[in-house]
Design an enzyme around this catalytic site. Structure first.
Site, mmCIF file in Angstrom:
data_model
loop_
_atom_site.group_PDB
_atom_site.id
_atom_site.type_symbol
_atom_site.label_atom_id
_atom_site.label_comp_id
_atom_site.label_asym_id
_atom_site.label_seq_id
_atom_site.Cartn_x
_atom_site.Cartn_y
_atom_site.Cartn_z
ATOM 1 N N ASP A 14 47.754 44.527 43.942
ATOM 2 C CA ASP A 14 47.369 43.111 44.080
ATOM 3 C C ASP A 14 47.438 42.494 42.682
ATOM 4 O OD1 ASP A 14 46.231 40.711 45.222
ATOM 5 O OD2 ASP A 14 44.314 41.276 44.342
ATOM 6 N N SER A 15 47.261 41.165 42.656
ATOM 7 C CA SER A 15 47.231 40.484 41.352
ATOM 8 C C SER A 15 45.939 40.807 40.590
ATOM 9 C CB SER A 15 47.319 38.971 41.562
ATOM 10 O OG SER A 15 46.231 38.533 42.359
ATOM 11 N N CYS A 65 48.373 41.844 48.728
ATOM 12 C CA CYS A 65 48.319 40.498 48.163
ATOM 13 C C CYS A 65 49.193 39.616 49.055
ATOM 14 C CB CYS A 65 48.887 40.531 46.748
ATOM 15 S SG CYS A 65 49.076 38.916 45.984
ATOM 16 N N GLU A 116 37.489 36.816 40.602
ATOM 17 C CA GLU A 116 37.814 37.593 39.392
ATOM 18 C C GLU A 116 36.665 37.518 38.385
ATOM 19 O OE1 GLU A 116 40.451 39.623 38.628
ATOM 20 O OE2 GLU A 116 41.283 39.344 40.631
ATOM 21 N N CYS A 123 44.149 35.453 51.767
ATOM 22 C CA CYS A 123 44.227 35.923 50.386
ATOM 23 C C CYS A 123 43.253 37.085 50.316
ATOM 24 C CB CYS A 123 43.808 34.816 49.420
ATOM 25 S SG CYS A 123 43.613 35.387 47.720
ATOM 26 N N HIS A 162 41.596 38.282 48.067
ATOM 27 C CA HIS A 162 40.360 38.053 47.301
ATOM 28 C C HIS A 162 39.242 37.478 48.189
ATOM 29 C CE1 HIS A 162 42.886 38.474 43.731
ATOM 30 N NE2 HIS A 162 41.817 38.364 42.954
HETATM 31 N N1 DGL Z 1 44.953 38.452 46.330
HETATM 32 C C1 DGL Z 1 46.020 37.517 46.130
HETATM 33 C C2 DGL Z 1 46.529 37.065 47.511
HETATM 34 O O1 DGL Z 1 46.239 37.717 48.495
HETATM 35 C C3 DGL Z 1 45.526 36.490 45.171
HETATM 36 C C4 DGL Z 1 46.408 35.350 44.843
HETATM 37 C C5 DGL Z 1 46.530 35.012 43.388
HETATM 38 O O2 DGL Z 1 46.570 35.911 42.527
HETATM 39 O O3 DGL Z 1 46.634 33.816 43.144
HETATM 40 O O4 DGL Z 1 47.244 36.104 47.675
#
Ligand code: DGL
Length: 265
Positions: free
Chosen positions: A10-11, A73, A150, A182, A184
């Protein structure tokens, strides 16, 4: 029987919500997780950039001998899944299709809300319309949620006010299901749930993603069998205080991540 780990990325910390469901569905599998904490968020970046990052991450995961990769992600799934599948000779899964299937199962009044980054929302809108043209989709990008998570601000007044600002208009549309598009966002589940009220079902694609991966591994004889103690390793691209805290919150266990130079892959 295949002891190789599953790679998940993931990011940042959001993919831990997918790790949680993978651990539930596949407790004996070894896991390598990568969170791109140096380059989060992905939602504000172009398709080209997200795909370049995603390729570097898959190359890194391959050095750990992974047998499959889960893009935990939505943003990377919507931008890069196809190209990753064309580039790498390994099973690669995204989270959008399982999310769409879960939304279709969840809605009774056919009014579905989607929250996520802009590219994710477009992908959900397209796939839901293809699956059932009578569904009304109300979408809202909520980029600030990623920064809140975050930062570890999942329960405070800023999170609450942000949720009210973003979500009120979706509640007014009469949706009965809200897709957390998302990874997150499930970390804000309590805050989002309290804001929209209990009559709106929160759809988290993570569980159906885990079910899909489990069936694939079983079908292809790639499951790790037996009662081994599974090994889980966590890597990030920049040191952050919140990663370990979020691991504790999401996985109820302490993990110390290792920082790696992802640009070199
Ligand atoms: N967890 C990512 C997603 O599902 C986060 C998005 C991001 O980094 O902007 O889209």
């Amino acid at each position: 029987m295949d002891k190789r780990p599953i790679g998940i990325f993931d990011s940042g910390v959001g993919g831990l919500t997918v790790v949680k469901q993978i651990i539930k569905a596949l407790p004996h599998e070894n896991i390598i997780y990568f969170g791109d904490t140096a380059r989060v968020p992905y939602g504000t970046k172009s398709k080209k950039t997200v795909t370049k990052f995603s390729k570097q991450i898959v190359r890194f995961l391959l050095t750990k001998n992974v047998k499959a990769v889960i893009i935990a992600c939505n943003t990377a799934s919507s931008n890069s899944l196809q190209e990753l599948r064309q580039t790498f000779d390994i099973p690669i899964f995204g989270v959008i299709v399982p999310g769409v299937e879960e939304a279709l199962r969840s809605t009774k009044n056919k009014k579905v809300g989607i929250i996520g980054t802009s590219s994710t929302i477009r992908a959900y809108e397209t796939l839901l319309a293809e699956a059932d043209s009578s569904i009304e989709v109300y979408a809202k990008p909520c980029p600030l949620f990623v920064s809140l998570v975050e930062e570890g601000w999942t329960e405070n007044i800023v999170a609450k006010l942000t949720a009210q600002n973003y979500l009120q208009e979706l509640v007014e549309k009469g949706i009965d299901s809200l897709v957390l598009g998302c990874t997150h966002y499930p970390l804000l589940k309590r805050c989002i749930g309290e804001t929209v009220g209990s009559s709106i079902k929160l759809v988290d694609p993570a569980k159906s993603t885990a079910t899909m991966v489990k069936s694939f591994l079983a079908e292809h004889k790639l499951l790790q069998q037996g009662e081994n103690i599974s090994e889980r390793y966590f890597y990030i691209s920049d040191d952050t205080d919140t990663f370990s805290n979020m691991c504790k919150k999401a996985l109820k266990k302490e993990y110390i991540p290792e920082v790696i130079d992802i640009e070199s892959y």
